[in-house]
Write a protein that holds these residues in place. Structure first.
Motif, PDB file in Angstrom:
ATOM      1  N   GLY A  56       0.831  -1.192   0.000  1.00 32.40           N
ATOM      2  CA  GLY A  56       0.000   0.000   0.000  1.00 32.40           C
ATOM      3  C   GLY A  56       0.864   1.240   0.000  1.00 32.40           C
ATOM      4  O   GLY A  56       2.077   1.168   0.203  1.00 32.40           O
ATOM      5  N   MET A  57       0.253   2.405  -0.245  1.00 40.52           N
ATOM      6  CA  MET A  57       0.999   3.657  -0.339  1.00 40.52           C
ATOM      7  C   MET A  57       0.858   4.528   0.905  1.00 40.52           C
ATOM      8  O   MET A  57       1.640   5.436   1.107  1.00 40.52           O
ATOM      9  CB  MET A  57       0.532   4.452  -1.567  1.00 40.52           C
ATOM     10  CG  MET A  57       0.732   3.737  -2.896  1.00 40.52           C
ATOM     11  SD  MET A  57       2.428   3.209  -3.172  1.00 40.52           S
ATOM     12  CE  MET A  57       3.276   4.777  -3.199  1.00 40.52           C
ATOM     13  N   ASP A  58      -0.138   4.262   1.748  1.00 39.52           N
ATOM     14  CA  ASP A  58      -0.350   5.087   2.939  1.00 39.52           C
ATOM     15  C   ASP A  58       0.426   4.482   4.097  1.00 39.52           C
ATOM     16  O   ASP A  58       0.008   3.488   4.697  1.00 39.52           O
ATOM     17  CB  ASP A  58      -1.838   5.175   3.269  1.00 39.52           C
ATOM     18  CG  ASP A  58      -2.124   6.210   4.358  1.00 39.52           C
ATOM     19  OD1 ASP A  58      -1.160   6.637   5.036  1.00 39.52           O
ATOM     20  OD2 ASP A  58      -3.299   6.592   4.515  1.00 39.52           O
ATOM     21  N   PHE A  59       1.569   5.079   4.404  1.00 35.65           N
ATOM     22  CA  PHE A  59       2.445   4.544   5.435  1.00 35.65           C
ATOM     23  C   PHE A  59       1.811   4.573   6.829  1.00 35.65           C
ATOM     24  O   PHE A  59       2.305   3.925   7.746  1.00 35.65           O
ATOM     25  CB  PHE A  59       3.759   5.328   5.469  1.00 35.65           C
ATOM     26  CG  PHE A  59       4.677   5.043   4.318  1.00 35.65           C
ATOM     27  CD1 PHE A  59       4.849   3.762   3.845  1.00 35.65           C
ATOM     28  CD2 PHE A  59       5.391   6.078   3.720  1.00 35.65           C
ATOM     29  CE1 PHE A  59       5.708   3.489   2.795  1.00 35.65           C
ATOM     30  CE2 PHE A  59       6.252   5.822   2.665  1.00 35.65           C
ATOM     31  CZ  PHE A  59       6.409   4.517   2.196  1.00 35.65           C
ATOM     32  N   PRO A  61       9.451   7.005   6.534  1.00 36.62           N
ATOM     33  CA  PRO A  61      10.026   8.350   6.454  1.00 36.62           C
ATOM     34  C   PRO A  61       9.691   9.201   7.672  1.00 36.62           C
ATOM     35  O   PRO A  61       8.584   9.118   8.223  1.00 36.62           O
ATOM     36  CB  PRO A  61       9.410   8.930   5.180  1.00 36.62           C
ATOM     37  CG  PRO A  61       8.161   8.148   4.973  1.00 36.62           C
ATOM     38  CD  PRO A  61       8.421   6.780   5.504  1.00 36.62           C
ATOM     39  N   ARG A  62      10.655  10.029   8.095  1.00 33.26           N
ATOM     40  CA  ARG A  62      10.446  10.892   9.254  1.00 33.26           C
ATOM     41  C   ARG A  62       9.282  11.849   9.039  1.00 33.26           C
ATOM     42  O   ARG A  62       8.589  12.236   9.991  1.00 33.26           O
ATOM     43  CB  ARG A  62      11.725  11.679   9.552  1.00 33.26           C
ATOM     44  CG  ARG A  62      11.673  12.453  10.873  1.00 33.26           C
ATOM     45  CD  ARG A  62      12.974  13.156  11.168  1.00 33.26           C
ATOM     46  NE  ARG A  62      13.246  14.209  10.191  1.00 33.26           N
ATOM     47  CZ  ARG A  62      14.345  14.969  10.193  1.00 33.26           C
ATOM     48  NH1 ARG A  62      15.283  14.761  11.098  1.00 33.26           N
ATOM     49  NH2 ARG A  62      14.507  15.908   9.277  1.00 33.26           N
ATOM     50  N   LEU A  63       9.051  12.251   7.782  1.00 27.46           N
ATOM     51  CA  LEU A  63       7.966  13.178   7.466  1.00 27.46           C
ATOM     52  C   LEU A  63       6.624  12.683   7.981  1.00 27.46           C
ATOM     53  O   LEU A  63       5.738  13.461   8.296  1.00 27.46           O
ATOM     54  CB  LEU A  63       7.909  13.369   5.943  1.00 27.46           C
ATOM     55  CG  LEU A  63       7.064  14.501   5.385  1.00 27.46           C
ATOM     56  CD1 LEU A  63       7.606  15.841   5.828  1.00 27.46           C
ATOM     57  CD2 LEU A  63       7.041  14.422   3.857  1.00 27.46           C
ATOM     58  N   LEU A  64       6.491  11.380   8.068  1.00 22.95           N
ATOM     59  CA  LEU A  64       5.237  10.767   8.483  1.00 22.95           C
ATOM     60  C   LEU A  64       5.050  10.756   9.985  1.00 22.95           C
ATOM     61  O   LEU A  64       3.940  10.566  10.479  1.00 22.95           O
ATOM     62  CB  LEU A  64       5.218   9.323   7.954  1.00 22.95           C
ATOM     63  CG  LEU A  64       4.066   8.405   8.317  1.00 22.95           C
ATOM     64  CD1 LEU A  64       2.833   8.794   7.514  1.00 22.95           C
ATOM     65  CD2 LEU A  64       4.435   6.961   8.049  1.00 22.95           C
ATOM     66  N   LEU A  65       6.123  10.957  10.747  1.00 27.75           N
ATOM     67  CA  LEU A  65       6.121  10.585  12.157  1.00 27.75           C
ATOM     68  C   LEU A  65       5.726  11.705  13.113  1.00 27.75           C
ATOM     69  O   LEU A  65       5.750  11.510  14.324  1.00 27.75           O
ATOM     70  CB  LEU A  65       7.504  10.044  12.537  1.00 27.75           C
ATOM     71  CG  LEU A  65       7.941   8.821  11.709  1.00 27.75           C
ATOM     72  CD1 LEU A  65       9.358   8.420  12.062  1.00 27.75           C
ATOM     73  CD2 LEU A  65       6.979   7.659  11.917  1.00 27.75           C
ATOM     74  N   SER A  66       5.361  12.870  12.602  1.00 32.76           N
ATOM     75  CA  SER A  66       4.987  13.970  13.498  1.00 32.76           C
ATOM     76  C   SER A  66       3.715  13.660  14.277  1.00 32.76           C
ATOM     77  O   SER A  66       3.508  14.182  15.371  1.00 32.76           O
ATOM     78  CB  SER A  66       4.814  15.263  12.700  1.00 32.76           C
ATOM     79  OG  SER A  66       3.798  15.109  11.722  1.00 32.76           O
ATOM     80  N   ASP A  67       2.850  12.811  13.718  1.00 33.69           N
ATOM     81  CA  ASP A  67       1.619  12.442  14.425  1.00 33.69           C
ATOM     82  C   ASP A  67       1.535  10.926  14.584  1.00 33.69           C
ATOM     83  O   ASP A  67       0.476  10.326  14.449  1.00 33.69           O
ATOM     84  CB  ASP A  67       0.384  12.975  13.704  1.00 33.69           C
ATOM     85  CG  ASP A  67       0.270  12.454  12.276  1.00 33.69           C
ATOM     86  OD1 ASP A  67       1.252  11.861  11.781  1.00 33.69           O
ATOM     87  OD2 ASP A  67      -0.799  12.639  11.664  1.00 33.69           O
ATOM     88  N   ALA A  68       2.682  10.305  14.888  1.00 29.22           N
ATOM     89  CA  ALA A  68       2.732   8.855  15.049  1.00 29.22           C
ATOM     90  C   ALA A  68       1.896   8.417  16.240  1.00 29.22           C
ATOM     91  O   ALA A  68       1.773   9.148  17.227  1.00 29.22           O
ATOM     92  CB  ALA A  68       4.178   8.404  15.230  1.00 29.22           C
ATOM     93  N   PRO A  69       1.311   7.226  16.186  1.00 29.29           N
ATOM     94  CA  PRO A  69       0.535   6.735  17.336  1.00 29.29           C
ATOM     95  C   PRO A  69       1.439   6.505  18.535  1.00 29.29           C
ATOM     96  O   PRO A  69       2.657   6.308  18.383  1.00 29.29           O
ATOM     97  CB  PRO A  69      -0.055   5.414  16.806  1.00 29.29           C
ATOM     98  CG  PRO A  69       0.832   5.007  15.683  1.00 29.29           C
ATOM     99  CD  PRO A  69       1.318   6.276  15.062  1.00 29.29           C
TER     100      PRO A  69
END
Length: 298
Positions: A225-228, A245-253
């Motif tokens: 899938g494309m949605d990390f 990618p770090r870009l994704l992790l600002s609102d990580a669970p």
């Protein structure tokens, strides 16, 4: 000047080959399937050669020549439209931005908010895209600006006719469940984790020696899938570890920990990309600037 064929028929041919289907091309173009078949037949009559093979649908050698011609015409028309729009003051009109999911969810919203504040009359369209779609949409004039990426270890060429500017480096992190034994360390190497611990994602680690071979033996989990963000939730559920990618992790669970990857490092590079034209509208220039500001504040 006498044209050998109608350029509109080339658009129809391109749609047929792109979709591999006369019916799907008809749906995209707003024609009946019969009209699409008639246009292709008329094109073949005028050039004196078959342009598509019907089963499965694909371009013949003559058809590929015409597809190359259609692509060149489309790029020229898109470039002309962009340069004509740039002659205006840029206070109105439309801005169509294409971005992959993690960029669209992070750096794009603040940039578009600033554009809305300074250019309230501009109609804004945001399209979430897969990377492989982006260049073709720019060439066809379906988007005005895109955010693209490649990897530091595997740079991608910029197609002739497009221009790109570096936007940011986005390090790839190793994401683990919060209770993992390595969660309290300051970094992870691929060798620290067994091959069956990894959730395989779309992050491209190919050509890196540390990831060569079968890293997915045993009880691996493949995420197609494309949605990390889905992969993040898989990690949070304790189903494995992943490169993300770090870009994704600002609102990580809350159930995950992200650590730098060491030996080797893996970096995704982000760019703005558009048609290479002499003129660019003020709103596009502004949006490029606001994206750089959003990155600086990220």
């Amino acid at each position: 000047m006498s044209w050998l064929f109608d350029p509109r028929h080339l658009v129809t041919l391109a749609a047929v080959v792109r979709h591999g289907s006369f019916a799907a091309a008809a749906e995209e173009l707003g024609y009946t399937q019969s009209a699409v078949s008639q246009q292709v037949a008329e094109l073949e009559r005028r050039v004196g050669a078959r342009v598509v093979v019907r089963r499965p649908v694909r371009a013949t050698e003559a058809g590929q020549v015409l597809l190359d011609t259609e692509s060149a015409i489309s790029v020229s028309m898109s470039r002309a439209a962009t340069e004509l729009a740039a002659l205006a003051d840029g206070t109105g009109g439309e801005v169509r931005l294409g971005a992959f999911i993690s960029a669209a969810a992070s750096i794009v919203p603040p940039a578009l908010a600033r554009l809305r504040a300074t250019h309230p009359a501009v109609h804004i369209t945001l399209r979430e895209l897969e990377q492989r779609e982006t260049h073709a949409l720019l060439f066809r004039g379906e988007i005005d600006l895109a955010i693209t990426f490649d990897y530091e270890h595997a740079p991608g060429p910029v197609p002739t006719g497009l221009t790109q500017e570096h936007l940011m480096d986005d390090p790839i992190m190793v994401v683990l469940p919060v209770g993992h034994p390595l969660a309290g360390t300051d970094g992870v190497t691929p060798a620290d984790l067994p091959s069956d611990a990894w959730i395989n994602t779309a992050v491209d680690a190919r050509d890196l020696a540390a990831f060569e071979g079968d890293r997915g033996s045993g009880h691996r989990l493949d995420f197609d899938g494309m949605d990390f963000r889905t992969a993040l939730n898989l990690v949070a559920a304790g189903l494995g570890v992943a490169l993300l990618p770090r870009l994704l992790l600002s609102d990580a669970p809350p159930g995950v920990v992200a650590l730098p990857m060491r030996q080797p490092t893996l970096v995704r590079r982000l760019y703005t990309c558009r048609l290479d034209t002499r003129g660019v509208t003020a709103s596009i220039r502004r949006l490029e600037m606001y994206l750089r500001e959003a990155v600086a504040e990220f």
